[in-house]
Motif scaffolding. Structure first.
Motif, PDB file in Angstrom:
ATOM      1  N   ALA B 215       0.781  -1.024  -0.010  1.00 15.33           N
ATOM      2  CA  ALA B 215      -0.237  -0.060   0.446  1.00 15.33           C
ATOM      3  C   ALA B 215       1.251   1.053  -0.195  1.00 15.33           C
ATOM      4  O   ALA B 215       1.611   1.427   0.891  1.00 15.33           O
ATOM      5  N   THR B 216       0.445   2.113  -0.324  1.00 13.72           N
ATOM      6  CA  THR B 216       1.171   3.746  -1.017  1.00 13.72           C
ATOM      7  C   THR B 216       0.475   4.455  -0.393  1.00 13.72           C
ATOM      8  O   THR B 216      -0.748   4.876  -0.575  1.00 13.72           O
ATOM      9  N   VAL B 217       0.898   5.693  -0.147  1.00 16.30           N
ATOM     10  CA  VAL B 217       1.105   6.917   0.019  1.00 16.30           C
ATOM     11  C   VAL B 217       1.506   8.147  -0.504  1.00 16.30           C
ATOM     12  O   VAL B 217       2.455   7.762  -0.559  1.00 16.30           O
ATOM     13  N   ALA B 218       1.186   8.980  -1.666  1.00 11.38           N
ATOM     14  CA  ALA B 218       1.982  10.033  -1.594  1.00 11.38           C
ATOM     15  C   ALA B 218       1.338  11.164  -0.664  1.00 11.38           C
ATOM     16  O   ALA B 218      -0.215  11.587  -0.956  1.00 11.38           O
ATOM     17  N   ALA B 219       2.133  12.249  -0.016  1.00 11.64           N
ATOM     18  CA  ALA B 219       1.604  13.324   0.062  1.00 11.64           C
ATOM     19  C   ALA B 219       2.486  14.097  -0.028  1.00 11.64           C
ATOM     20  O   ALA B 219       3.514  14.290   0.135  1.00 11.64           O
ATOM     21  N   GLY B 238       7.030   3.499  14.774  1.00  6.77           N
ATOM     22  CA  GLY B 238       7.112   2.058  14.385  1.00  6.77           C
ATOM     23  C   GLY B 238       6.590   1.776  13.045  1.00  6.77           C
ATOM     24  O   GLY B 238       6.083   0.772  12.892  1.00  6.77           O
ATOM     25  N   CYS B 239       5.753   2.640  12.067  1.00  9.35           N
ATOM     26  CA  CYS B 239       4.986   2.400  10.968  1.00  9.35           C
ATOM     27  C   CYS B 239       5.846   1.176   9.870  1.00  9.35           C
ATOM     28  O   CYS B 239       5.337   0.695   9.025  1.00  9.35           O
ATOM     29  N   GLN B 240       7.474   1.274   9.771  1.00 10.83           N
ATOM     30  CA  GLN B 240       8.057   0.042   9.276  1.00 10.83           C
ATOM     31  C   GLN B 240       8.106   0.169   7.747  1.00 10.83           C
ATOM     32  O   GLN B 240       7.217  -0.459   7.283  1.00 10.83           O
ATOM     33  N   PRO B 241       8.319   1.810   7.584  1.00  5.71           N
ATOM     34  CA  PRO B 241       7.493   1.511   6.233  1.00  5.71           C
ATOM     35  C   PRO B 241       8.968   0.823   4.894  1.00  5.71           C
ATOM     36  O   PRO B 241       9.819   0.448   5.447  1.00  5.71           O
ATOM     37  N   SER B 242       8.455  -0.107   3.816  1.00  5.72           N
ATOM     38  CA  SER B 242       9.366  -0.455   3.015  1.00  5.72           C
ATOM     39  C   SER B 242      10.136   0.266   2.267  1.00  5.72           C
ATOM     40  O   SER B 242      11.075  -0.253   1.271  1.00  5.72           O
ATOM     41  N   LEU B 243       9.153   1.578   2.054  1.00  9.85           N
ATOM     42  CA  LEU B 243       9.820   2.419   0.834  1.00  9.85           C
ATOM     43  C   LEU B 243       9.475   3.970   1.708  1.00  9.85           C
ATOM     44  O   LEU B 243       8.371   3.916   2.515  1.00  9.85           O
ATOM     45  N   LEU B 244      10.383   5.018   1.743  1.00  7.74           N
ATOM     46  CA  LEU B 244      10.372   5.619   2.274  1.00  7.74           C
ATOM     47  C   LEU B 244      11.059   7.375   1.943  1.00  7.74           C
ATOM     48  O   LEU B 244      11.859   7.351   1.967  1.00  7.74           O
ATOM     49  N   ALA B 283      -1.144  -0.174   8.114  1.00  3.11           N
ATOM     50  CA  ALA B 283       0.249   1.014   8.133  1.00  3.11           C
ATOM     51  C   ALA B 283       0.447   2.208   6.732  1.00  3.11           C
ATOM     52  O   ALA B 283       0.725   2.957   7.752  1.00  3.11           O
ATOM     53  N   ALA B 284      -0.421   1.696   6.039  1.00  5.35           N
ATOM     54  CA  ALA B 284      -0.340   2.817   5.029  1.00  5.35           C
ATOM     55  C   ALA B 284      -1.073   4.081   5.134  1.00  5.35           C
ATOM     56  O   ALA B 284      -1.030   4.994   5.804  1.00  5.35           O
ATOM     57  N   ALA B 285      -2.450   3.724   6.547  1.00  6.55           N
ATOM     58  CA  ALA B 285      -3.435   4.932   6.685  1.00  6.55           C
ATOM     59  C   ALA B 285      -2.665   5.536   7.295  1.00  6.55           C
ATOM     60  O   ALA B 285      -2.865   6.317   7.704  1.00  6.55           O
ATOM     61  N   THR B 299      -2.929  14.793   0.390  1.00  2.00           N
ATOM     62  CA  THR B 299      -2.467  13.200   0.983  1.00  2.00           C
ATOM     63  C   THR B 299      -3.338  11.809   0.088  1.00  2.00           C
ATOM     64  O   THR B 299      -4.205  12.296   0.187  1.00  2.00           O
ATOM     65  N   ALA B 300      -2.646  10.935  -0.736  1.00  2.00           N
ATOM     66  CA  ALA B 300      -3.721   9.768  -1.395  1.00  2.00           C
ATOM     67  C   ALA B 300      -3.573   8.991  -0.547  1.00  2.00           C
ATOM     68  O   ALA B 300      -1.664   8.161  -0.345  1.00  2.00           O
ATOM     69  N   LEU B 301      -3.206   7.973  -0.680  1.00  2.00           N
ATOM     70  CA  LEU B 301      -3.682   6.582  -0.433  1.00  2.00           C
ATOM     71  C   LEU B 301      -4.327   5.449  -1.430  1.00  2.00           C
ATOM     72  O   LEU B 301      -5.020   5.765  -1.816  1.00  2.00           O
ATOM     73  N   SER B 302      -2.641   4.020  -1.840  1.00  2.18           N
ATOM     74  CA  SER B 302      -3.365   3.338  -2.769  1.00  2.18           C
ATOM     75  C   SER B 302      -3.487   2.516  -2.132  1.00  2.18           C
ATOM     76  O   SER B 302      -1.436   1.973  -2.569  1.00  2.18           O
ATOM     77  N   GLY B 303      -3.318   1.061  -2.578  1.00  2.00           N
ATOM     78  CA  GLY B 303      -3.469   0.011  -2.186  1.00  2.00           C
ATOM     79  C   GLY B 303      -3.232  -0.975  -4.016  1.00  2.00           C
ATOM     80  O   GLY B 303      -3.492  -2.255  -3.616  1.00  2.00           O
TER      81      GLY B 303
END
Ligand SMILES: Cc1cc2nc3c(=O)[nH]c(=O)nc-3n(C[C@H](O)[C@H](O)[C@H](O)COP(=O)(O)OP(=O)(O)OC[C@H]3O[C@@H](n4cnc5c(N)ncnc54)[C@H](O)[C@@H]3O)c2cc1C
Ligand SMILES: Cc1cc2nc3c(=O)[nH]c(=O)nc-3n(C[C@H](O)[C@H](O)[C@H](O)COP(=O)(O)OP(=O)(O)OC[C@H]3O[C@@H](n4cnc5c(N)ncnc54)[C@H](O)[C@@H]3O)c2cc1C
Lengths: 449, 449
Positions: B215-219, B238-244, B283-285, B299-303
């Motif tokens: 799941a991806t967030v763009a802000a 502690g969101c542990q993103p896999s990319l930031l 986590a993305a939310a 902010t946009a969230l996409s799965g």
């Protein structure tokens, strides 16, 4: 020695032979030589003074943490000085924002973990010995542990070091950042070097977020190979356990005899698996299913931290339980994941062929096995059939694409097999590197390489 | 050269000056010297032959992958031979059971990742250049990438290497197992050594389970500091993103001018965050919430995997977009996580003070910033104000406890700042290590250390 005693603050040097002897051995059966004395360092300066003196007088120095090693790497030799770091126990800095701690080498592993937990963090590397081993010893052996199936070995938590070299010069390696590639990776070179390249006097280590919840599975099997098959299935299904430990019947029996855990007569192996993912319950349920599918005779799943601690506690008792049976020769082979069942069969075959008691525990998720060869108390060293069985196990591990030692190190114990794994070019290069750091061969001579 | 041509199979050596020149530079502005020729190695034997010849005739050799480096590490010098590994592109073994691949050095990073995905696995290290860089180059630079905030750098995926030394001897390091501590960590020493210690001809690398969902967030933010604050909040929670990943307005504008991404006039920064955990949506939310709480304007969230690929694709265009603006001097400082906002302010201040265009992207979760200094095309090298601003940025990074280079390496470009970071003892040790492997200074002389 008089000069050394005079150069250091009062009380730093012990020379009473009985005391010295107690600092001269680790947890192997290996008998140490007669050391000249023990330095109880309390600061980097003490270490610098000791190393300058040692270089001047060409005295071999054996760095020492808590002496819990299982390879004879901290075993003293005749005429050496033991340099103990276990009194340097300060946590100098613990930054939740940077997820980093800076510690002295004598900090007990579990103490750092506890200090981190107060900030919602953890120090991941957790050898079974983590209540008694030091961070310095963990770094010098590149210790593994239960959680390293998910979080990696000590190397993966080491960011930077302060090291005193053989001649007393102070070297800083690495950094406080998560990444960095300036120069060669000297931090990595010191990790696992068993005190042969320098004395670690400070370390910057990485902390991680502590998981919110943990779910634990315990499964019993009526055959060791079934348990190994369950391990493979769990890995292949992508369950990402944070712990995946295997114990054979001999180990379980030793624990049961000591702590009365109610071992079932038919149980030949037990698997403990844990997930600390945010959906840990789901992951654990899946792992339990896979145990059932691979023939588990009994499976229990628990989300309770107390029950988890109890189960893992049982596992952490394994080595002490075996020490109650006799003297132990602990092996530490590690094989590619898919070779775990074959390796286990090879251990069973070696035990049968040579009529030797082998009790095996494994950090199974990493393919890392500890076949513990139990032999009679009082013997000076393992009897021939134990060495023969051990030799067979080493050779089989290498034949399967594995290694002599996954986490305990070479020390003195595995030197005779070293050449089977490291070719002549690697050996030459290793010795060349040793000479760059320690041309006079002052630091822990004869160990590791 | 005649002797070398005769010793190698037909067609392996190119000496046409135009061709040679095209193999003599990387992606920096640095002008190469005149190389004698290029060897297009197709096997380990070709490499052995070349190195033996080079040692015999004392010819400097510059190993080369795809030449995508950003530090001048593959820049050829006068009288050298470029040894290109880019034709050694076989994936020799890919074992889903062991979660391991064995590859030749010329394999393109993304090709290995794709091959792994066919088995539900991935090759984690993913520099933005992963469609054009080689595994050998990634190893030699210890490349980072977008996913390394969760999965670590190339070092963390390197298990074992086959290396040809300067004199043609073949060295094997490491192993196929997940853990192992036999001997010093030579694998780690080669990783990041920028072709100065040996030529990597084969690598055993670790694969990991590919995540099931992402799941991806763009802000978007109206201030870069707000975006940096959001990064800190995401880490701390502690969101542990896999990319930031973070991009500043100058970067976004360059991409927008090229690809028309519909950039809002008020947007000063964009953050792309991803979770690949099993509860990635949750986590993305949470990460989206934290962006909002830190002043995100949008902010946009996409799965959806397609939308995610598109967003991350935008980020991967950043460097090419800037190259359209002029010549680029790319910095690569990395600071402790908490110092990210301060480092960003320092970059902005340097840009303003020296009136220089700096476009910054950051692997923000790791505190790794790439301030890209854009200067006029046609200039032989960056004008003085660019060097002055760059100098300021380097010094500030070090003052904040950071490092000159998080992932690109030192090469030629950062040599003048090296002494600021590595003390004299470390420098001496590094050169000592170099001499163990390459006493005649044949391999990539003058680079890295
Ligand atoms: C019950 C039990 C369970 C264990 N379980 C595990 C396990 O799960 N995983 C595992 O990896 N190990 C395990 N071990 C082995 C042991 O605990 C580890 O090797 C540990 O890292 C040793 O730490 P130490 O402080 O006791 O070091 P020591 O035994 O004192 O020394 C070990 C080596 O490190 C060197 N050294 C120590 N401190 C320094 C320093 N500051 N600078 C330079 N060199 C130094 C010594 O010279 C020696 O070479 C276990 C041991 C026991 C007794
Ligand atoms: C658009 C773009 C985006 C980038 N993004 C990133 C990023 O996100 N993260 C990152 O870390 N880097 C990034 N880079 C930099 C670059 O891609 C990496 O440094 C990459 O690892 C270089 O690989 P290469 O095959 O091109 O190596 P080269 O540039 O050819 O060589 C780099 C170094 O490796 C040595 N070398 C190459 N192959 C071997 C071998 N087989 N044996 C020994 N030495 C060898 C060379 O001598 C040289 O010192 C980016 C570059 C570009 C152009």
């Amino acid at each position: 020695m008089k000069e050394l005693i005079a150069a250091l603050p009062v009380g730093r040097v012990l020379t009473d032979p009985d005391v010295t002897e107690s600092y001269a051995r680790d947890r192997t059966f290996l008998r140490p030589g007669k050391a000249l004395g023990v330095v109880l360092a309390q600061s980097r300066d003490d270490v610098v003074t000791t190393m300058r003196w040692a270089t001047e007088h060409r005295v071999p120095v054996v760095p020492r943490g808590a002496g819990t090693g299982l390879a004879g790497a901290a075993t003293a030799m005749d005429g050496s000085v033991v340099l103990s770091l276990h009194r340097m126990t300060s946590i100098l800095d613990l930054s939740p924002d940077d997820e980093v701690a800076v510690v002295e080498p004598g900090v007990i592993t579990a103490d750092l973990d506890r200090a981190a937990r107060e900030h919602g963090l953890m120090y991941a590397p957790d050898p079974s010995s983590y209540e008694i081993s030091t961070i310095g010893g963990n770094l010098a052996t590149n210790a593994g542990g239960l959680r390293c199936v998910k979080y990696g070995v000590t190397r993966d938590s080491a960011l930077g070091l302060e090291v005193v070299l053989a001649d007393g010069r102070v070297l800083e390696t690495g950094r406080r950042t998560m990444k960095g590639v300036t120069g060669y990776d000297l931090t990595g070179l010191f990790v696992g070097s068993e005190g042969t390249l320098g004395v670690i006097t400070k370390a910057t280590v990485r902390l991680r977020r502590a998981p919110a919840e943990v779910a634990t599975v315990a499964a019993e099997f009526s055959s060791l190979r079934d348990a190994a098959a369950a391990v493979s299935a769990i890995t292949a299904a992508g369950c990402q356990p944070s712990l995946l430990e295997l114990m054979d019947r001999t180990t379980l029996k030793a624990i049961d005899d000591w702590k009365n855990i109610g071992l079932d007569p038919g149980t030949q192996a037990m698997l403990i698996a844990q997930s600390d993912a945010s959906d840990s319950q789901r992951a654990a349920a899946r792992m339990a299913e896979l145990c059932d599918a691979n023939g588990a005779s009994f499976t229990a799943l628990s989300g309770s931290p107390e029950e988890a601690a109890e189960l893992v506690g049982v596992r952490r008792l394994a080595y002490q339980a075996k020490e109650r049976l006799g003297q132990c020769l602990v092996e530490d082979v590690c094989v590619p994941r898919s070779a775990l069942p074959e390796m286990i069969s090879a251990v069973e075959a070696a035990a049968a062929r040579h009529d030797v008691m082998i009790a095996t525990v494994a950090h199974a998720g990493d393919g890392n096995l500890h076949p513990v060869f139990v032999f009679e108390r009082g013997l000076e060293e393992p009897p021939p059939q134990v060495w023969a069985a051990a030799d067979e196990v080493f050779r089989e591990a290498l034949a399967l694409g594995g290694t002599l030692t996954g986490e305990h190190g070479v020390g003195l114990l595995k030197r005779r097999w070293l050449a089977l794994e490291s070719g002549p070019v690697a050996t030459e290069i290793q010795h060349g590197i040793k000479r760059v750091f320690d041309p006079l061969n002052i630091l822990n001579p004869g160990k590791a390489i």
